[in-house]
Write a protein that holds these residues in place. Structure first.
Motif, PDB file in Angstrom:
ATOM      1  N   ILE A 113     -19.409  42.906  53.333  1.00 49.97           N
ATOM      2  CA  ILE A 113     -18.523  41.749  53.236  1.00 49.97           C
ATOM      3  C   ILE A 113     -17.122  42.227  52.917  1.00 49.97           C
ATOM      4  CG2 ILE A 113     -18.119  39.561  52.050  1.00 49.97           C
ATOM      5  CD1 ILE A 113     -21.123  39.724  51.193  1.00 49.97           C
ATOM      6  N   THR A 114     -16.148  41.824  53.746  1.00 48.54           N
ATOM      7  CA  THR A 114     -14.757  42.162  53.458  1.00 48.54           C
ATOM      8  C   THR A 114     -14.185  41.198  52.423  1.00 48.54           C
ATOM      9  OG1 THR A 114     -14.065  40.858  55.373  1.00 48.54           O
ATOM     10  CG2 THR A 114     -14.305  43.227  55.690  1.00 48.54           C
ATOM     11  N   HIS A 115     -14.513  39.929  52.578  1.00 48.38           N
ATOM     12  CA  HIS A 115     -14.110  38.885  51.627  1.00 48.38           C
ATOM     13  C   HIS A 115     -15.248  37.880  51.651  1.00 48.38           C
ATOM     14  CE1 HIS A 115     -11.920  35.691  49.643  1.00 48.38           C
ATOM     15  NE2 HIS A 115     -12.216  34.906  50.655  1.00 48.38           N
ATOM     16  N   GLN A 116     -15.868  37.609  50.512  1.00 44.23           N
ATOM     17  CA  GLN A 116     -17.044  36.741  50.495  1.00 44.23           C
ATOM     18  C   GLN A 116     -16.662  35.301  50.799  1.00 44.23           C
ATOM     19  OE1 GLN A 116     -19.833  37.682  47.477  1.00 44.23           O
ATOM     20  NE2 GLN A 116     -20.795  35.679  47.546  1.00 44.23           N
ATOM     21  N   PRO A 117     -17.016  34.796  52.008  1.00 43.67           N
ATOM     22  CA  PRO A 117     -16.599  33.459  52.404  1.00 43.67           C
ATOM     23  C   PRO A 117     -17.424  32.337  51.779  1.00 43.67           C
ATOM     24  CG  PRO A 117     -17.880  34.477  54.150  1.00 43.67           C
ATOM     25  CD  PRO A 117     -17.731  35.500  53.068  1.00 43.67           C
ATOM     26  N   ILE A 118     -18.677  32.634  51.438  1.00 45.23           N
ATOM     27  CA  ILE A 118     -19.566  31.651  50.809  1.00 45.23           C
ATOM     28  C   ILE A 118     -20.396  32.392  49.751  1.00 45.23           C
ATOM     29  CG2 ILE A 118     -19.689  30.071  52.785  1.00 45.23           C
ATOM     30  CD1 ILE A 118     -22.294  31.339  53.605  1.00 45.23           C
ATOM     31  N   PRO A 119     -20.958  31.685  48.782  1.00 48.60           N
ATOM     32  CA  PRO A 119     -21.745  32.361  47.747  1.00 48.60           C
ATOM     33  C   PRO A 119     -22.919  33.145  48.342  1.00 48.60           C
ATOM     34  CG  PRO A 119     -21.290  30.082  47.117  1.00 48.60           C
ATOM     35  CD  PRO A 119     -20.834  30.239  48.541  1.00 48.60           C
ATOM     36  N   LEU A 120     -23.246  34.244  47.700  1.00 48.82           N
ATOM     37  CA  LEU A 120     -24.293  35.135  48.197  1.00 48.82           C
ATOM     38  C   LEU A 120     -25.627  34.419  48.365  1.00 48.82           C
ATOM     39  CD1 LEU A 120     -24.887  38.029  49.067  1.00 48.82           C
ATOM     40  CD2 LEU A 120     -25.463  38.553  46.700  1.00 48.82           C
TER      41      LEU A 120
END
Length: 194
Positions: A113-120
């Motif tokens: 993930i480069t930038h976490q767009p949604i919670p894991l």
């Protein structure tokens, strides 16, 4: 002359691979909004297929976006030669997927993930690794046409497969598990590719 033939051969192969393997794009927005539907399989007889005993565990219908695919050549490949990583809801939105690199290996998947767009936990709940076991030669032909980005509708059963020599694999029946034991093993009775 030989150089021209080689050049044309390379050009043909490159064109073929581009046409059959290029990613389908949809732009931002959820393209597979529905949750998978799963119901316990009652009264469905075991299936014999290519030396495998197939026990249906649950009826399973899913419409999802293909995030990755991988062909395998292991013992399971005699029954389920292709794995698809699929996503629905926020995991079918290209805006979110642009931040996630899906990697498949040894019959399960992982991500970077480069930038976490949604919670894991949402990424886990809204994605799955499915081992595809085609029920007919026609469905087997269709699965090879699937490309990353396609929307696929699959109907069939989540199953347990086994052989007489003691090998067995059981499908996950949950959507919130992950890793080696978190994959679905699906006997595909119907397939639609969009």
């Amino acid at each position: 002359m030989l150089k021209h033939v080689i050049f044309l051969g390379i050009l043909f192969v490159s064109s073929y691979l581009y046409m059959t393997e290029r990613t389908i794009t949809h732009g931002p927005g959820v393209v597979a909004p529905s949750e998978p539907v799963q119901q316990q399989a009652f009264g469905i007889k075991d299936i014999k297929h290519n030396g495998f005993k197939v026990k249906p565990l649950a009826e399973f219908n899913i419409e999802a976006r293909v995030l990755s695919k991988a062909r395998y050549h292991d013992k399971l490949a005699e029954f389920a030669p292709l794995d698809l990583v699929v996503g629905w809801g926020p995991m079918s939105d290209e805006k979110n997927l642009n931040e996630i690199l899906i990697k498949q290996s040894e019959r399960y998947y992982d991500w970077q993930i480069t930038h976490q767009p949604i919670p894991l936990h949402k990424m886990v709940q809204k994605s799955a690794n499915i081992h595809l076991a085609p029920s007919t030669p026609e469905i087997e032909k269709k699965i090879w046409d699937i490309r990353k980005g396609h929307i696929v509708k699959l109907k069939g059963y989540l199953v347990e497969a086994s052989t007489q020599d003691g090998w067995s694999l059981k499908s996950s029946l949950k959507r919130d598990d992950y890793g080696k034991d978190g994959s679905e093993l699906m006997w595909v009775k119907e397939i639609e590719i969009k």
